[in-house]
Design a protein around this motif. Sequence first.
Motif, PDB file in Angstrom:
ATOM      1  N   ARG A  71       3.032  -1.992  -3.657  1.00 35.52           N
ATOM      2  CA  ARG A  71       3.924  -2.173  -2.520  1.00 35.52           C
ATOM      3  C   ARG A  71       3.030  -2.128  -1.277  1.00 35.52           C
ATOM      4  NH1 ARG A  71       6.807  -3.124  -6.355  1.00 35.52           N
ATOM      5  NH2 ARG A  71       8.949  -2.432  -6.688  1.00 35.52           N
ATOM      6  N   VAL A  73       2.678  -1.548   2.187  1.00 34.03           N
ATOM      7  CA  VAL A  73       3.523  -0.891   3.188  1.00 34.03           C
ATOM      8  C   VAL A  73       2.674  -0.102   4.168  1.00 34.03           C
ATOM      9  CG1 VAL A  73       5.355   0.831   3.516  1.00 34.03           C
ATOM     10  CG2 VAL A  73       5.415  -0.656   1.502  1.00 34.03           C
ATOM     11  N   TYR A  93      12.055   8.672   4.955  1.00 31.73           N
ATOM     12  CA  TYR A  93      10.776   7.965   4.908  1.00 31.73           C
ATOM     13  C   TYR A  93      11.022   6.577   5.460  1.00 31.73           C
ATOM     14  CZ  TYR A  93       7.561   4.729   2.456  1.00 31.73           C
ATOM     15  OH  TYR A  93       6.698   3.713   2.135  1.00 31.73           O
ATOM     16  N   GLN A  97       7.137  -3.169   5.095  1.00 30.11           N
ATOM     17  CA  GLN A  97       6.559  -3.787   3.896  1.00 30.11           C
ATOM     18  C   GLN A  97       6.349  -5.282   4.120  1.00 30.11           C
ATOM     19  OE1 GLN A  97       7.236  -4.053  -0.963  1.00 30.11           O
ATOM     20  NE2 GLN A  97       8.330  -2.512   0.220  1.00 30.11           N
ATOM     21  N   HIS A 108      10.020  -1.802 -10.889  1.00 29.84           N
ATOM     22  CA  HIS A 108       9.971  -0.389 -11.225  1.00 29.84           C
ATOM     23  C   HIS A 108      11.309   0.253 -10.862  1.00 29.84           C
ATOM     24  CE1 HIS A 108       8.143   0.912  -7.011  1.00 29.84           C
ATOM     25  NE2 HIS A 108       9.403   0.572  -6.910  1.00 29.84           N
ATOM     26  N   HIS A 110      12.925   4.271  -9.655  1.00 24.01           N
ATOM     27  CA  HIS A 110      12.526   5.629  -9.297  1.00 24.01           C
ATOM     28  C   HIS A 110      13.735   6.439  -8.851  1.00 24.01           C
ATOM     29  CE1 HIS A 110      12.486   3.715  -5.351  1.00 24.01           C
ATOM     30  NE2 HIS A 110      11.454   2.961  -5.689  1.00 24.01           N
ATOM     31  N   ARG A 116      16.464  -1.633   2.272  1.00 26.90           N
ATOM     32  CA  ARG A 116      15.583  -2.496   3.069  1.00 26.90           C
ATOM     33  C   ARG A 116      16.411  -3.177   4.144  1.00 26.90           C
ATOM     34  NH1 ARG A 116      12.299  -1.237  -0.581  1.00 26.90           N
ATOM     35  NH2 ARG A 116      13.340  -0.963  -2.567  1.00 26.90           N
ATOM     36  N   HIS A 149      14.036  -2.504  -9.676  1.00 25.24           N
ATOM     37  CA  HIS A 149      13.944  -3.448  -8.557  1.00 25.24           C
ATOM     38  C   HIS A 149      12.534  -4.013  -8.438  1.00 25.24           C
ATOM     39  CE1 HIS A 149      13.131   0.565  -6.923  1.00 25.24           C
ATOM     40  NE2 HIS A 149      12.319  -0.008  -6.056  1.00 25.24           N
ATOM     41  N   HIS A 151      10.331  -7.304  -5.967  1.00 25.88           N
ATOM     42  CA  HIS A 151      10.447  -8.232  -4.838  1.00 25.88           C
ATOM     43  C   HIS A 151       9.637  -9.490  -5.119  1.00 25.88           C
ATOM     44  CE1 HIS A 151      11.753  -4.511  -3.033  1.00 25.88           C
ATOM     45  NE2 HIS A 151      10.537  -3.996  -3.041  1.00 25.88           N
ATOM     46  N   ASP A 163      11.611  -0.438   5.088  1.00 25.03           N
ATOM     47  CA  ASP A 163      12.088   0.386   3.973  1.00 25.03           C
ATOM     48  C   ASP A 163      12.553   1.728   4.513  1.00 25.03           C
ATOM     49  OD1 ASP A 163      11.418  -1.231   1.680  1.00 25.03           O
ATOM     50  OD2 ASP A 163       9.311  -0.710   1.961  1.00 25.03           O
ATOM     51  N   LEU A 165      13.776   5.260   2.816  1.00 25.03           N
ATOM     52  CA  LEU A 165      13.961   5.991   1.555  1.00 25.03           C
ATOM     53  C   LEU A 165      14.250   7.461   1.829  1.00 25.03           C
ATOM     54  CD1 LEU A 165      11.898   3.550   0.718  1.00 25.03           C
ATOM     55  CD2 LEU A 165      11.458   4.961  -1.296  1.00 25.03           C
TER      56      LEU A 165
HETATM   57  O1  GTQ Z   1       9.744  -1.478  -2.411  1.00 20.58           O
HETATM   58  O2  GTQ Z   1      10.107  -0.281  -4.174  1.00 20.58           O
HETATM   59  O3  GTQ Z   1       8.207   1.668   1.066  1.00 20.58           O
HETATM   60  O4  GTQ Z   1       8.907   2.015  -4.326  1.00 20.58           O
HETATM   61  C1  GTQ Z   1       8.005   2.923  -0.942  1.00 20.58           C
HETATM   62  C2  GTQ Z   1       8.184   3.000  -2.303  1.00 20.58           C
HETATM   63  C3  GTQ Z   1       8.902   0.703  -0.964  1.00 20.58           C
HETATM   64  C4  GTQ Z   1       9.695  -0.398  -3.017  1.00 20.58           C
HETATM   65  C5  GTQ Z   1       8.369   1.773  -0.290  1.00 20.58           C
HETATM   66  C6  GTQ Z   1       8.731   1.930  -2.995  1.00 20.58           C
HETATM   67  C7  GTQ Z   1       9.091   0.773  -2.320  1.00 20.58           C
END
Ligand code: GTQ
Length: 345
Positions: A71, A73, A93, A97, A108, A110, A116, A149, A151, A163, A165
């Motif tokens: 990612r 970022v 957070y 990105q 992945h 989590h 977004r 998910h 991208h 992003d 989170l």
């Molecule tokens: O796009 O899945 O800014 O897993 C930090 C962790 C984005 C993402 C982030 C992540 C993602």
Amino acid sequence: MHELGRLEDLPQDYRDELTKLNLVPLWPSLRAVLPPNVPTRKTQPTFWAYDTLRPLLMRAGDLAPMEKAERRVLVMANPGHGLEKMQASAAMYLGMQLLLPGEWAPSHRHTPNAVRMIVEGEGAWTTVDGEKCPMARGDLILTPTGLWHEHGHDGDQPVVWLDVLDLPIVYFMEASYVIPGERQDTKASRGDRAWSRAGVVPSPVFERSSKRNPVLRYPWAEARAALLGLAADQPDLEAVQVTYVNPETGGDAENILGFYSLMLRPGQTLRLPARSPAQVFHLIEGSVQALIVDSRFNLAEADTCCAPGYEAVTLTNLQADKPAFVFIADESPLHRKLGVYENRG
Ligand code: GTQ
């Protein structure tokens, strides 16, 4: 409140004995963890200008190929928490990105929830739980806890999104982890069509669904139209705001963080009350000044800032002839669920 005994007042042999046994006297630290009236907040008013961040993000496009980044970022970290903690606030957070044409950020899932907010570019998409969600500026796309998910990008210009989170709070709970996955098969159909007409939800054989939020993508065109409609229909309404909700429950779109869009009428100044959750402001359209404690931030489009909890925030639309549109993220769902939510006016 009177002063309490200090650690230094205790004999060294007593302190050493306690330390050896993993014991700590409370009274020297009591005021630190339970300060009178207002909590101690590490979250500082902080501002990130898109035009200074963007070139560095584009440089990351050269410096960090996808295979080395997963990612790509730049994290917008609050210095009050220490940059290395990668926190905008206690629970939030933020990151910008970048995905370049043809790139793919692998699948992945989590435990932290993510959303977004699309900032620029066309042709990219996020596949969430098999559902392909196209990205357009101002759209809000959810990747709730546990859902696969990834991208991808079929366009020809860089795509950038914000992003948001709840990673810091999930990490603090020692509950943050990721599972890598394979490229997802995408379903031919969208999953949310039946929920995207306001006021009706599916109820086969009269049974309502209790599954996760069926909506994964909230198009900006619709949120914007709702705000303009609300402003027109209620000319005296001060805070022209919508909340992104789960249409099955009417509750928050996600479990931990809350998401809103606010319209400031031309020239409007709006005072948001001092509430316990920290907040993030991201300008979708227009030009807005944010007054947060002693800081005055002038937000241009795609700029972002954050405010600690327990502080009022004043937002001013700097344009006299156009509305401004602000995306807001906050910690309200978390505070309400934990019973610590307060509005101090
Ligand atoms: O796009 O899945 O800014 O897993 C930090 C962790 C984005 C993402 C982030 C992540 C993602």
